[in-house]
Design a protein around this motif. Structure first.
Motif, PDB file in Angstrom:
ATOM      1  N   ILE A   1       0.839  -1.199   0.000  1.00 20.05           N
ATOM      2  CA  ILE A   1       0.000   0.000   0.000  1.00 20.05           C
ATOM      3  C   ILE A   1       0.878   1.254   0.000  1.00 20.05           C
ATOM      4  N   GLN A   2       1.835   1.303   0.916  1.00 22.26           N
ATOM      5  CA  GLN A   2       2.795   2.399   1.146  1.00 22.26           C
ATOM      6  C   GLN A   2       2.133   3.631   1.748  1.00 22.26           C
ATOM      7  N   SER A   3       1.004   4.089   1.217  1.00 25.50           N
ATOM      8  CA  SER A   3       0.280   5.231   1.768  1.00 25.50           C
ATOM      9  C   SER A   3      -1.126   5.241   1.189  1.00 25.50           C
ATOM     10  N   PHE A   4      -2.035   5.880   1.899  1.00 28.06           N
ATOM     11  CA  PHE A   4      -3.379   6.113   1.374  1.00 28.06           C
ATOM     12  C   PHE A   4      -3.521   7.552   0.878  1.00 28.06           C
ATOM     13  N   ASN A   5      -2.479   8.343   1.044  1.00 28.81           N
ATOM     14  CA  ASN A   5      -2.503   9.747   0.690  1.00 28.81           C
ATOM     15  C   ASN A   5      -2.143   9.899  -0.790  1.00 28.81           C
ATOM     16  N   PRO A   6      -3.063  10.441  -1.619  1.00 30.04           N
ATOM     17  CA  PRO A   6      -2.786  10.562  -3.058  1.00 30.04           C
ATOM     18  C   PRO A   6      -1.500  11.330  -3.382  1.00 30.04           C
ATOM     19  N   ARG A   7      -1.202  12.370  -2.617  1.00 28.48           N
ATOM     20  CA  ARG A   7       0.014  13.159  -2.854  1.00 28.48           C
ATOM     21  C   ARG A   7       1.258  12.304  -2.626  1.00 28.48           C
ATOM     22  N   HIS A   8       1.249  11.512  -1.563  1.00 30.51           N
ATOM     23  CA  HIS A   8       2.412  10.671  -1.276  1.00 30.51           C
ATOM     24  C   HIS A   8       2.526   9.531  -2.284  1.00 30.51           C
ATOM     25  N   LEU A   9       1.399   8.942  -2.676  1.00 27.86           N
ATOM     26  CA  LEU A   9       1.444   7.878  -3.682  1.00 27.86           C
ATOM     27  C   LEU A   9       2.047   8.401  -4.986  1.00 27.86           C
ATOM     28  N   LYS A  10       1.656   9.620  -5.370  1.00 28.98           N
ATOM     29  CA  LYS A  10       2.206  10.205  -6.593  1.00 28.98           C
ATOM     30  C   LYS A  10       3.708  10.442  -6.445  1.00 28.98           C
ATOM     31  N   ALA A  11       4.127  10.984  -5.297  1.00 33.57           N
ATOM     32  CA  ALA A  11       5.557  11.236  -5.071  1.00 33.57           C
ATOM     33  C   ALA A  11       6.370   9.945  -5.070  1.00 33.57           C
ATOM     34  N   LEU A  12       5.756   8.860  -4.594  1.00 36.77           N
ATOM     35  CA  LEU A  12       6.439   7.567  -4.559  1.00 36.77           C
ATOM     36  C   LEU A  12       6.442   6.869  -5.923  1.00 36.77           C
ATOM     37  N   GLY A  13       5.705   7.411  -6.882  1.00 37.14           N
ATOM     38  CA  GLY A  13       5.646   6.799  -8.210  1.00 37.14           C
ATOM     39  C   GLY A  13       4.810   5.544  -8.257  1.00 37.14           C
ATOM     40  N   ARG A  14       3.884   5.396  -7.311  1.00 36.64           N
ATOM     41  CA  ARG A  14       3.055   4.193  -7.265  1.00 36.64           C
ATOM     42  C   ARG A  14       2.028   4.204  -8.395  1.00 36.64           C
ATOM     43  N   ILE A  15       1.659   3.015  -8.872  1.00 33.90           N
ATOM     44  CA  ILE A  15       0.700   2.925  -9.977  1.00 33.90           C
ATOM     45  C   ILE A  15      -0.738   2.878  -9.482  1.00 33.90           C
ATOM     46  N   HIS A  16      -0.938   2.828  -8.173  1.00 33.04           N
ATOM     47  CA  HIS A  16      -2.296   2.766  -7.630  1.00 33.04           C
ATOM     48  C   HIS A  16      -2.649   4.056  -6.903  1.00 33.04           C
ATOM     49  N   ASP A  17      -3.951   4.241  -6.698  1.00 32.08           N
ATOM     50  CA  ASP A  17      -4.407   5.358  -5.877  1.00 32.08           C
ATOM     51  C   ASP A  17      -5.029   4.801  -4.605  1.00 32.08           C
ATOM     52  N   ASP A  18      -5.528   5.687  -3.743  1.00 32.48           N
ATOM     53  CA  ASP A  18      -6.075   5.230  -2.465  1.00 32.48           C
ATOM     54  C   ASP A  18      -7.307   4.357  -2.657  1.00 32.48           C
ATOM     55  N   ARG A  19      -8.120   4.631  -3.686  1.00 30.80           N
ATOM     56  CA  ARG A  19      -9.303   3.800  -3.954  1.00 30.80           C
ATOM     57  C   ARG A  19      -8.888   2.377  -4.325  1.00 30.80           C
ATOM     58  N   GLU A  20      -7.873   2.251  -5.195  1.00 31.39           N
ATOM     59  CA  GLU A  20      -7.386   0.922  -5.581  1.00 31.39           C
ATOM     60  C   GLU A  20      -6.764   0.203  -4.383  1.00 31.39           C
ATOM     61  N   ALA A  21      -6.128   0.956  -3.487  1.00 35.18           N
ATOM     62  CA  ALA A  21      -5.553   0.345  -2.283  1.00 35.18           C
ATOM     63  C   ALA A  21      -6.651  -0.276  -1.436  1.00 35.18           C
ATOM     64  N   ARG A  22      -7.729   0.464  -1.224  1.00 36.58           N
ATOM     65  CA  ARG A  22      -8.850  -0.055  -0.424  1.00 36.58           C
ATOM     66  C   ARG A  22      -9.523  -1.239  -1.116  1.00 36.58           C
TER      67      ARG A  22
ATOM     68  N   LEU B   1       8.005  10.047   4.919  1.00 37.20           N
ATOM     69  CA  LEU B   1       8.083  10.428   3.512  1.00 37.20           C
ATOM     70  C   LEU B   1       8.377  11.921   3.387  1.00 37.20           C
ATOM     71  N   PRO B   2       8.958  12.360   2.286  1.00 43.31           N
ATOM     72  CA  PRO B   2       9.226  13.793   2.121  1.00 43.31           C
ATOM     73  C   PRO B   2       7.946  14.622   2.297  1.00 43.31           C
ATOM     74  N   GLN B   3       8.034  15.648   3.104  1.00 43.48           N
ATOM     75  CA  GLN B   3       6.926  16.547   3.425  1.00 43.48           C
ATOM     76  C   GLN B   3       5.728  15.852   4.071  1.00 43.48           C
ATOM     77  N   GLN B   4       5.913  14.665   4.620  1.00 41.25           N
ATOM     78  CA  GLN B   4       4.822  13.985   5.321  1.00 41.25           C
ATOM     79  C   GLN B   4       4.778  14.478   6.768  1.00 41.25           C
ATOM     80  N   SER B   5       3.608  14.913   7.187  1.00 37.00           N
ATOM     81  CA  SER B   5       3.459  15.348   8.572  1.00 37.00           C
ATOM     82  C   SER B   5       3.196  14.132   9.454  1.00 37.00           C
TER      83      SER B   5
END
Length: 190
Positions: free
Chosen positions: A134-155, A176-180
């Motif tokens: 999964i790595q993250s459910f946050n769309p911004r972090h998924l994009k930064a990580l270069g993942r091919i899935h989004d949070d909906r696909e993760a769920r 993750l970078p800029q992750q609070s």
């Protein structure tokens, strides 16, 4: 002198686990430093399985008679292989080494590769645990990580795993970078 059944450090040899590497991914993530490669064409599944089996056979004298308790398919993204290919590998292992009756057989999977029928077939092939990246459910972090899935696909992947497997884990990344801290907590809570 060492023999296949001796060890300079152990009075009895420890249980064995088998790691099987499938090095192809749909897309190589920029943070990944594992031996993995984007599959620009279909992965050479048949040839690779033949090479894996030959490698296992070459290692047999070193493990002769020892039982394997866990098998882990890692990568890359092993779920890019067909269920029939994964089943062929599991059958080859069972035919060559003693595999514990209750052996845990894990397959790493990327949420972007989840299809209900394919994962039912992985279960039928002998996989009894999934490790979902999964790595993250946050769309911004998924994009930064270069993942091919989004949070909906993760769920959705989690739902498919729940329907077909009694045992699975979710890989999450933090720091993750800029992750609070709140964003990391939100992933954990999700």
């Amino acid at each position: 002198p060492l023999t296949p059944h001796s060890s300079p450090r152990f009075k009895t040899l420890p249980p064995l686990s088998l790691y099987i590497h499938i090095p192809w991914c749909v897309r190589k993530c920029p943070y990944c430093d594992f031996n993995s490669h984007e599959a620009r064409e279909p992965a050479p599944e048949r040839r690779y399985i033949e090479a894996l089996i030959a490698d296992l056979e070459a290692a047999l004298p070193l493990i002769w008679g020892r039982k394997i308790y866990t098998v882990f398919f890692g990568g890359g993204t092993p779920s890019v292989f067909s269920a029939a290919g994964i089943e062929q590998i599991i059958e080859a292992v069972r035919a060559r080494v003693p595999l514990a009756v209750d052996a845990e057989i894990t397959l790493e999977a990327n949420p972007g590769t989840f299809e209900v029928e394919k994962f039912r077939a992985f279960r039928a092939a002998g996989v009894n645990r999934l490790s979902i990246g999964i790595q993250s459910f946050n769309p911004r972090h998924l994009k930064a990580l270069g993942r091919i899935h989004d949070d909906r696909e993760a769920r959705n992947a989690i739902g498919i795993a729940r329907e077909n497997f009694d045992n699975f884990n979710l890989d999450l990344m933090y720091g993750l970078p800029q992750q609070s801290v709140d964003e990391a907590r939100a992933d954990f809570e999700a």
